[in-house]
Scaffold this active site. Structure first.
Site, PDB file in Angstrom:
ATOM      1  N   GLY A   1      41.654  95.600  17.211  1.00  0.00           N
ATOM      2  CA  GLY A   1      41.659  94.376  17.795  1.00  0.00           C
ATOM      3  C   GLY A   1      40.491  93.579  17.852  1.00  0.00           C
ATOM      4  O   GLY A   1      40.635  92.444  17.981  1.00  0.00           O
TER       5      GLY A   1
ATOM      6  N   CYS B   1      74.689  87.611  16.395  1.00  0.00           N
ATOM      7  CA  CYS B   1      74.603  86.844  15.090  1.00  0.00           C
ATOM      8  C   CYS B   1      75.724  86.593  14.553  1.00  0.00           C
ATOM      9  O   CYS B   1      76.818  87.366  14.772  1.00  0.00           O
ATOM     10  CB  CYS B   1      73.795  88.060  14.222  1.00  0.00           C
TER      11      CYS B   1
ATOM     12  N   CYS C   1      76.425  88.934  11.063  1.00  0.00           N
ATOM     13  CA  CYS C   1      76.734  90.418  11.281  1.00  0.00           C
ATOM     14  C   CYS C   1      77.094  91.008  12.670  1.00  0.00           C
ATOM     15  O   CYS C   1      77.195  91.993  12.682  1.00  0.00           O
ATOM     16  CB  CYS C   1      75.459  90.899  10.629  1.00  0.00           C
TER      17      CYS C   1
ATOM     18  N   CYS D   1      70.766  86.358  12.255  1.00  0.00           N
ATOM     19  CA  CYS D   1      69.480  86.961  12.303  1.00  0.00           C
ATOM     20  C   CYS D   1      68.488  86.390  11.435  1.00  0.00           C
ATOM     21  O   CYS D   1      68.489  85.704  10.447  1.00  0.00           O
ATOM     22  CB  CYS D   1      69.771  88.304  11.512  1.00  0.00           C
TER      23      CYS D   1
ATOM     24  N   CYS E   1      70.071  91.591   8.271  1.00  0.00           N
ATOM     25  CA  CYS E   1      71.422  91.111   8.258  1.00  0.00           C
ATOM     26  C   CYS E   1      72.288  91.338   7.299  1.00  0.00           C
ATOM     27  O   CYS E   1      73.407  91.802   7.334  1.00  0.00           O
ATOM     28  CB  CYS E   1      71.541  89.445   8.520  1.00  0.00           C
TER      29      CYS E   1
END
Lengths: 292, 207
Positions: A32, A241, A244, A266, A272
């Site tokens: 980090g 979606c 899909c 998506c 997708c």
């Protein structure tokens, strides 16, 4: 594809790669923390992923398979160009399949399919300093990181709640890595934040203009900042979606006409298309339409 | 002047690919502390290195050091120094505290970890990376926890002086400052970044 003559493997010269590699090793050792590095000029402008490209160029080997996504999609300009850049300068194999890739360079999304220990994520980062909008002086933000003094960010989140009733950040949502460093996860939607936590893959972040790299090692604790009475939560959509039918993915809104028609699909194009190929359909699928 | 001429040993057979392969192994070693990995392809790319280096230590130096990285050697022999100057161009320093990289070939007599650069509170990355040559690795003896380790992992490192782990544990009071360690034995490497917590399996008693 044949590589272009006159360039070193993967474009960067070896001394530059060594410098970036040393920075990456320190970044992994201090999860980090933003490690300064000597960002080079690349053959595309800052803001187009030069930080991510320099990391990819430094870690890439001849056996790697590269996937590049831009907002989840494999076929937008930024993704296509970066994929082609490495195909030409390194002659490596590229793919659109998440599970086939060894290195995935991304602009602002994490793939929906779970990553594996054999994969490395490379994030393109515009603004690596999470405190930059609250404290513009780097001398001060460095000191705040040194002291782990992140009160500024908590006040910002609190003011959001006071003003809007909820924490209003939906992307680049600040996280605390390994309980120590406050980190900007790059502008991924907060929907993806939970995937940063204990991910089996190594995650590297590169900011070219700001000249910083940082990292989240595999299996590392990553917490999204929140309050006990306002716990962190991710976006949800009312509809699945439209292509899909997925109910568990991040959806983009697509305007269909000028009469208010729209659909949600998506953002992860590989996810997708894989689902569509497996027979999943949504409200706007060609099959569903024919049947209607 | 009339010293017998010793031909210098070569560096990597292919600096671009060999350097990349070694780096990826090191990246993995530090990202997943406690796993021993053999550096790939060294029989071909780097068959020999000057004494007292282990092959893996030579490969780490060739892939990471250059004119920007002051280097401290515990045993700065003539052949080794000449080899490093020629292939890496790294300035050799006499004070451990000035080095970015250090090679320890005899851990029993090494300086304390606190003698090396620990970084600064605002720049913890300005710390030394120690390449420590050890006798070998064992399946148990130490328990490791921290970033890169799913739950806990066990490993043993042979040939470290008594008190080494207590010294390292004391140094961790200054986290995130500290040195990062790369243990090497022949062609194998084990990474131990400052973020890893180490406890001895036979705890309690000393060391």
């Amino acid at each position: 594809m044949n590589t272009i003559a006159g360039y070193n493997f993967a474009y960067l010269d070896e001394q530059t790669k060594r410098m970036i590699r040393r920075a990456l090793l320190k970044a992994v050792a201090i999860p980090g923390y933003q490690v300064p590095f000597g960002s080079r000029e690349m053959p595309l402008p800052y803001g187009w992923g030069t930080g991510g490209i320099q990391i990819t160029a430094s870690i890439l080997g001849r056996d790697d398979v590269l996937k590049v996504i831009d907002q989840g999609s494999d076929d937008t300009t930024n993704a296509v160009n970066i994929r082609r850049f490495f195909a030409r300068t390194a002659g490596i194999a590229t793919t659109e399949k998440t599970e086939d890739a060894t290195i995935i360079q991304t602009r602002h999304r994490i793939p929906e399919k779970p990553l594996s220990e054999q994969q490395i994520m490379v994030y393109q980062v515009p603004l690596p300093e999470p405190l930059a909008r609250l404290e513009p002086r780097e001398a001060v933000t460095r000191k705040l990181h040194a002291l782990a003094d992140y009160g500024l960010m908590h006040v910002k989140l609190y003011e959001d709640i006071a003003r809007y009733g909820h924490i209003a950040s939906t992307y680049d949502y600040p996280v605390l890595v390994n309980g120590r460093y406050l980190m900007a996860p790059s502008p991924i939607p907060k929907f993806d934040n939970p995937k940063l936590h204990m991910n089996p893959a190594l995650q590297l972040f590169g900011a070219g203009r700001e000249k910083r790299v940082y990292a989240i090692p595999p299996y590392t604790k990553v917490e999204s900042l929140d309050f006990e009475d306002h716990p962190f939560s991710v976006q949800r959509w009312e509809d699945p979606c439209a292509l899909c039918g997925a109910e568990d993915s991040f959806l983009d809104e697509v305007v269909l006409d000028d009469a208010g028609g729209r659909m949600f699909v998506c953002s992860d194009s590989d996810y997708c298309t894989t689902r569509q190929a497996a027979g999943h359909t949504g409200s706007q699928s060609p099959v569903a339409k024919e049947a209607a | 002047m009339n010293a017998p001429h010793i031909p210098m040993l070569p560096g990597f057979a292919d600096p671009v690919d060999d350097g990349q392969r070694v780096f990826r192994a090191l990246l993995d070693a530090l990202a997943r502390p406690g796993t021993v990995r053999q550096l790939p392809g060294l029989q071909v790319s780097l068959p020999r290195v000057p004494a007292p280096l282990h092959v893996a230590a030579g490969a780490v130096l060739l892939s990471l050091t250059d004119f920007e990285t002051p280097l401290w050697l515990q045993s700065p022999g003539g052949e080794l120094a000449a080899w490093l100057r020629f292939h890496c161009g790294a300035p050799l320093v006499a004070e451990p505290g000035e080095a970015r990289f250090a090679v320890i070939d005899s851990p029993a007599t090494m300086p304390p970890l606190s003698a090396f650069a620990q970084g600064e509170p605002e720049y913890p990355d300005r710390s030394a990376t120690l390449i420590v040559q050890v006798a070998g690795f064992e399946p148990s003896g130490l328990r490791l926890r921290g970033p890169g380790i799913k739950a806990e992992c066990c490993i043993g490192i042979a040939g470290l002086p008594a008190g080494f782990w207590r010294q390292r544990r004391d140094a961790q009071a200054h986290a995130p400052l500290g040195v990062d360690l790369l243990f090497v034995a022949e062609q194998a490497v084990l990474g131990l970044p400052r973020s890893t917590q180490v406890t001895q399996a036979d705890e309690d008693k000393e060391n």
